[in-house]
Write a protein that holds these residues in place. Structure first.
Motif, short mmCIF file in Angstrom:
data_model
loop_
_atom_site.label_atom_id
_atom_site.label_comp_id
_atom_site.label_asym_id
_atom_site.label_seq_id
_atom_site.Cartn_x
_atom_site.Cartn_y
_atom_site.Cartn_z
N UNK A 254 -2.32 -8.77 4.78
CA UNK A 254 -1.35 -9.85 4.84
C UNK A 254 -1.14 -10.43 3.45
N UNK A 255 -2.14 -10.34 2.59
CA UNK A 255 -2.04 -10.79 1.19
C UNK A 255 -1.51 -9.63 0.37
N UNK A 256 -0.32 -9.78 -0.18
CA UNK A 256 0.31 -8.63 -0.82
C UNK A 256 -0.37 -8.20 -2.11
N UNK A 257 -1.02 -9.10 -2.82
CA UNK A 257 -1.72 -8.68 -4.02
C UNK A 257 -2.94 -7.83 -3.69
N UNK A 258 -3.53 -8.08 -2.52
CA UNK A 258 -4.64 -7.23 -2.08
C UNK A 258 -4.15 -5.83 -1.75
N UNK A 259 -2.90 -5.73 -1.27
CA UNK A 259 -2.38 -4.39 -1.02
C UNK A 259 -2.11 -3.66 -2.32
N UNK A 260 -1.62 -4.37 -3.31
CA UNK A 260 -1.45 -3.75 -4.63
C UNK A 260 -2.78 -3.19 -5.11
N UNK A 261 -3.84 -3.99 -4.97
CA UNK A 261 -5.17 -3.56 -5.39
C UNK A 261 -5.64 -2.33 -4.62
N UNK A 262 -5.39 -2.32 -3.29
CA UNK A 262 -5.83 -1.20 -2.47
C UNK A 262 -5.13 0.09 -2.86
N UNK A 263 -3.85 0.02 -3.20
CA UNK A 263 -3.14 1.22 -3.65
C UNK A 263 -3.56 1.61 -5.06
N UNK A 264 -3.96 0.64 -5.85
CA UNK A 264 -4.43 0.92 -7.21
C UNK A 264 -5.74 1.69 -7.18
N UNK A 265 -6.66 1.27 -6.31
CA UNK A 265 -7.97 1.92 -6.22
C UNK A 265 -7.93 3.20 -5.39
N UNK A 266 -6.90 3.38 -4.59
CA UNK A 266 -6.82 4.55 -3.72
C UNK A 266 -7.44 4.31 -2.36
N UNK A 267 -7.88 3.06 -2.09
CA UNK A 267 -8.40 2.76 -0.76
C UNK A 267 -7.31 2.88 0.30
N UNK A 268 -6.07 2.61 -0.12
CA UNK A 268 -4.90 2.85 0.73
C UNK A 268 -4.00 3.83 -0.01
N UNK A 269 -3.46 4.79 0.72
CA UNK A 269 -2.55 5.74 0.07
C UNK A 269 -1.21 5.85 0.79
#
Length: 402
Positions: A254-269
């Motif tokens: 729900x926090x969009x900056x956390x999603x940016x981080x997840x895509x940066x680390x590869x935790x989300x693809x």
């Protein structure tokens, strides 16, 4: 529902004032437009017929980032100019979810609220907001026509607010980890096992509509015509799809900056996203791409609404006109990260901004199924069944997440 740069980084109309008249001729009827004729009878709440002197105060309930006064960033301020011009001293309270906004508006303490489509019909049906006389909002004329008189902001062709900004829920993926490039929401539903543990989805009951939209395109026998108008069987099918998806979801966001981080680390693809998230990730050199899939998408179109018990109707209407002015609407859109509702905002926007958000692109906008509160009266016009409500969606979402 939406968190801004600020939040991510840190964190019955009582028109009794002198000179302010009312009219209730257009305050009831069926929600929707020619495309969605279903709806409900709105409470008989009076509507302003004329305005008088500003009262000197205004209480605003808003998404973070929608009413900035320079305290976050001294260069980001559209509240102070409003105060100086109108004499209406502003008090802002922010909220984090649509449910919170609905609860706070029920107190009758706030003059205006920025409501997303998953809250607006609840506010109308509860008599918490009043119909809006758009003739008293000069800048309303410049709002994109495709945002006016829609199921989430009007009842029986009567507007209940002023469109503010809008955007689509997009499909985003890491281009170095997802091959071939997806074109369909199947990537996060039927084909999600290929990315087990790396799929991300939006954390809200309204996300059920994303599953319903996919089923509407892939299982026509279910008879889904509107992703926000689901009978019990259709809701059950969407819940089943989302339960299957959950096995492959690594994170609900729900926090969009956390999603940016997840895509940066590869935790989300791969998963659902917003244009602002894709822009931020790309600016950080993260190899991502975001598209509007072939099925279309869900999305939001936010509306400024006037509280039914406001003691400051003149200041409230002054705010509606100010926030949709080209200068203020552009400022909000660029700070928040969404398409502005005012066509003239794009005339002064930063070069390329409106193009990036497809502002004013009606063909693109019509592919978006904007958040609308699910109610018993089916918004797709069916009268032989009862549709499921937002409360039922909330219960289903708890069941889905376990």
């Amino acid at each position: 529902m939406k968190l801004t740069r600020l939040a991510g980084a840190a964190v019955v109309l009582a028109l009794c004032a002198v000179g302010c008249g009312t009219s209730s001729d257009d305050s009831g009827g069926s929600a929707g437009d020619s495309d969605t004729p279903g709806g409900f009878t709105a409470p008989d709440v009076p509507m302003a017929s004329e305005l008088g002197d500003n009262e000197g105060a205004l209480s605003i309930l808003a998404w973070p980032g929608y009413a900035e006064d320079g305290s976050t960033d001294k260069t980001v301020d559209w509240v102070t100019p409003f105060e100086e011009k109108t004499g209406c001293q502003v008090d802002v309270k922010t909220f984090g979810t649509s449910d919170e906004a609905v609860s706070l508006m029920q107190s009758g303490q706030y003059d205006v609220v920025s409501a997303s489509g998953d809250a607006s019909l609840r506010l109308i049906a509860g008599g918490d907001v009043a119909p809006v006389n758009t003739d008293l909002v000069p800048n309303y004329a410049d709002v994109w026509p495709f945002l006016k008189d829609r199921p989430w902001n009007s009842v029986d062709d009567q507007m209940y607010g002023i469109p503010h900004g809008y955007g689509a829920n997009l499909l985003m993926w890491r281009t170095d980890k997802v091959d071939p490039a997806p074109t369909s929401w199947s990537a996060v539903f039927d084909d999600s096992s290929a990315y087990a543990g790396k799929v991300t989805a939006y954390d809200s009951p309204i996300y059920i509509a994303d599953a319903a939209l996919y089923l509407m395109n892939t299982q026509p026998d279910l008879g889904i015509e509107d992703p926000y108008a689901l009978d019990a069987d259709q809701l059950a099918a969407a819940v089943e799809l989302l339960k299957a998806q959950k096995a492959n979801v690594g994170e609900y966001w729900s926090d969009y900056l956390k999603e940016v981080q997840a895509f940066t680390t590869g935790d989300s693809i791969v998963g659902t996203t917003w244009q602002v998230i894709a822009n931020l990730a790309e600016a950080d050199k993260v190899p991502v791409k975001a598209i509007l899939p072939e099925e279309g998408s869900t999305g939001w179109s936010d509306t400024w609404m006037v509280g039914s018990e406001t003691e400051h109707p003149n200041c409230a209407y002054a705010w509606l006109d100010h926030i949709i002015s080209p200068e203020a609407n552009d400022a909000v859109a660029e700070w928040f990260g969404e398409a502005p509702a005012s066509s003239k905002a794009c005339e002064i926007a930063t070069k390329g901004f409106c193009e990036s958000y497809h502002a004013g692109d009606e063909a693109y906008a019509e592919k978006i199924h904007y958040w609308t509160t699910p109610i018993e009266e089916c918004l797709d016009g069916r009268t032989d069944v009862t549709c499921t409500t937002y409360q039922e969606w909330t219960q289903a979402w708890t069941e889905i997440k376990g």
